[in-house]
Design a protein around this motif. Structure first.
Motif, PDB file in Angstrom:
ATOM      1  N   LEU A  83       0.832  -1.200   0.000  1.00 13.06           N
ATOM      2  CA  LEU A  83       0.000   0.000   0.000  1.00 13.06           C
ATOM      3  C   LEU A  83       0.869   1.254   0.000  1.00 13.06           C
ATOM      4  O   LEU A  83       0.617   2.199  -0.760  1.00 13.06           O
ATOM      5  N   PRO A 130      -6.276   2.504  -4.167  1.00 14.31           N
ATOM      6  CA  PRO A 130      -5.336   1.388  -4.017  1.00 14.31           C
ATOM      7  C   PRO A 130      -5.552   0.330  -5.086  1.00 14.31           C
ATOM      8  O   PRO A 130      -6.693   0.041  -5.472  1.00 14.31           O
ATOM      9  N   VAL A 157      -4.621  -4.740  -2.843  1.00 12.63           N
ATOM     10  CA  VAL A 157      -3.725  -4.038  -1.920  1.00 12.63           C
ATOM     11  C   VAL A 157      -4.561  -3.391  -0.819  1.00 12.63           C
ATOM     12  O   VAL A 157      -5.474  -2.615  -1.090  1.00 12.63           O
ATOM     13  N   ARG A 158      -4.249  -3.727   0.413  1.00 12.69           N
ATOM     14  CA  ARG A 158      -4.984  -3.223   1.559  1.00 12.69           C
ATOM     15  C   ARG A 158      -4.017  -2.808   2.657  1.00 12.69           C
ATOM     16  O   ARG A 158      -2.891  -3.288   2.717  1.00 12.69           O
ATOM     17  N   ALA A 159      -4.486  -1.944   3.538  1.00 17.02           N
ATOM     18  CA  ALA A 159      -3.729  -1.669   4.746  1.00 17.02           C
ATOM     19  C   ALA A 159      -3.768  -2.907   5.636  1.00 17.02           C
ATOM     20  O   ALA A 159      -4.795  -3.598   5.701  1.00 17.02           O
ATOM     21  N   ILE A 200      -6.549   7.883   1.876  1.00 20.75           N
ATOM     22  CA  ILE A 200      -5.556   7.025   2.520  1.00 20.75           C
ATOM     23  C   ILE A 200      -4.693   7.974   3.345  1.00 20.75           C
ATOM     24  O   ILE A 200      -3.822   8.668   2.827  1.00 20.75           O
ATOM     25  N   ARG A 249      -3.507   4.384   5.989  1.00 23.96           N
ATOM     26  CA  ARG A 249      -4.714   3.554   5.903  1.00 23.96           C
ATOM     27  C   ARG A 249      -5.915   4.429   5.582  1.00 23.96           C
ATOM     28  O   ARG A 249      -5.855   5.650   5.733  1.00 23.96           O
TER      29      ARG A 249
END
Length: 290
Positions: free
Chosen positions: A52, A123, A127-129, A150, A177
């Motif tokens: 991320l 994102p 793709v993630r936090a 984000i 995030r």
């Protein structure tokens, strides 16, 4: 906010210069260890947050945001390679200028410029936090406001680079995030107003007018009336959750998280909650006054 997009290419292998250069440790953060300067670059360990962060840094470069390092690739040791951001950072012990109101205003403007640049970032697919460890069952609920950007969410004095007395760049995006904008400005207030018991503040910040500094940050950011009305709720809920989340991170991640917990950050959070109960209305009044 949407969280899907095109796949993100992996960071390229970084081509080292012909002449080897010394590694100079960079000290100042609370959690990330092993950060070093090599010539005009910074090397940082990668982790679950890296996909991320790398995609976000590419976006910031693409839109021309000048206040962030550029991602150059991954070195032979598997570390991310970033451009070294020149300027002045409030190390420890903190300098007297940490209380300067002109610098405070510049922090609010930098946070707004970053959030505006990040607002167009979607994102990549998959793709993630990082979700982090499962929350403690007694953890209070989070503020129920939808994510808008984000966020950087780590505006400590160690992570803001100043030039000519003005906040010019952000570093250390490891906690990036999805968040509502009100949580970004709350995070800045937490460290720069600072919101909390004066006994826990840096000596240079123990006698400052916290509500006034919150208002200066809010005005510099251009905080909406809606978010000004939400700020106290966010501060209280985030403080209540922070005790549980910091304890869980100390137990599961160890390292800097455990060190902070053993040094009393849990007690500090509890004092902040009591302080907010007593003084939160003053902050709200300062934020919402004509």
């Amino acid at each position: 906010m949407p969280l899907d997009g095109p796949p993100s290419p992996p960071a390229a292998t970084y081509a080292e210069t012909a002449e080897p250069q010394p590694e100079i440790p960079l000290i100042g953060g609370d959690v990330t260890e092993g950060v070093v300067r090599v010539g005009d670059t910074v090397r940082r360990p990668t982790g679950a947050h890296s996909p991320l962060v790398h995609a976000l840094l590419r976006h910031l470069e693409h839109v021309g945001f000048p206040g962030a390092p550029r991602l150059l690739g991954i070195d032979a040791a598997g570390r991310e390679v970033l451009t070294y951001v020149t300027g002045e950072v409030a190390g420890r012990p903190r300098p007297a200028w940490i209380a300067d109101e002109a610098r405070l205003v510049s922090v609010g403007r930098l946070v707004r410029a970053y959030d505006d640049a990040a607002a167009g970032f979607t994102p990549p697919d998959g793709v993630r936090a990082p979700s982090g460890p499962a929350p403690h069952p007694e953890t209070p609920p989070a503020p129920a406001h939808p994510a808008e950007v984000i966020g950087h969410m780590d505006f400590t004095p160690d992570n803001i680079v100043f030039r000519d007395g003005r906040a010019a760049a952000l570093i250390d995006f490891d906690l990036a995030r999805p968040v509502p904008r009100v949580e970004e400005i709350h995070n800045a207030m937490l460290y720069w107003a600072p919101i909390g018991d004066p006994a826990d503040a840096d000596p240079h910040l123990r006698d400052v007018d916290v509500p006034r500094r919150c208002r200066l940050l809010a005005d510099a950011y251009g905080m909406s009336g809606t978010d000004r009305g939400r700020l106290l709720e966010v501060a209280v809920l985030r403080t209540r959750r922070a005790w549980f989340s910091m304890k869980r991170m100390a137990e599961t991640e160890g390292g800097g998280w455990a060190r902070m917990w053993h040094e009393g950050v849990g007690d500090q959070i509890k004092r902040r909650e009591v302080w907010l109960e007593r003084h939160g209305s003053s902050i709200e009044a300062a934020l919402t006054a004509p």
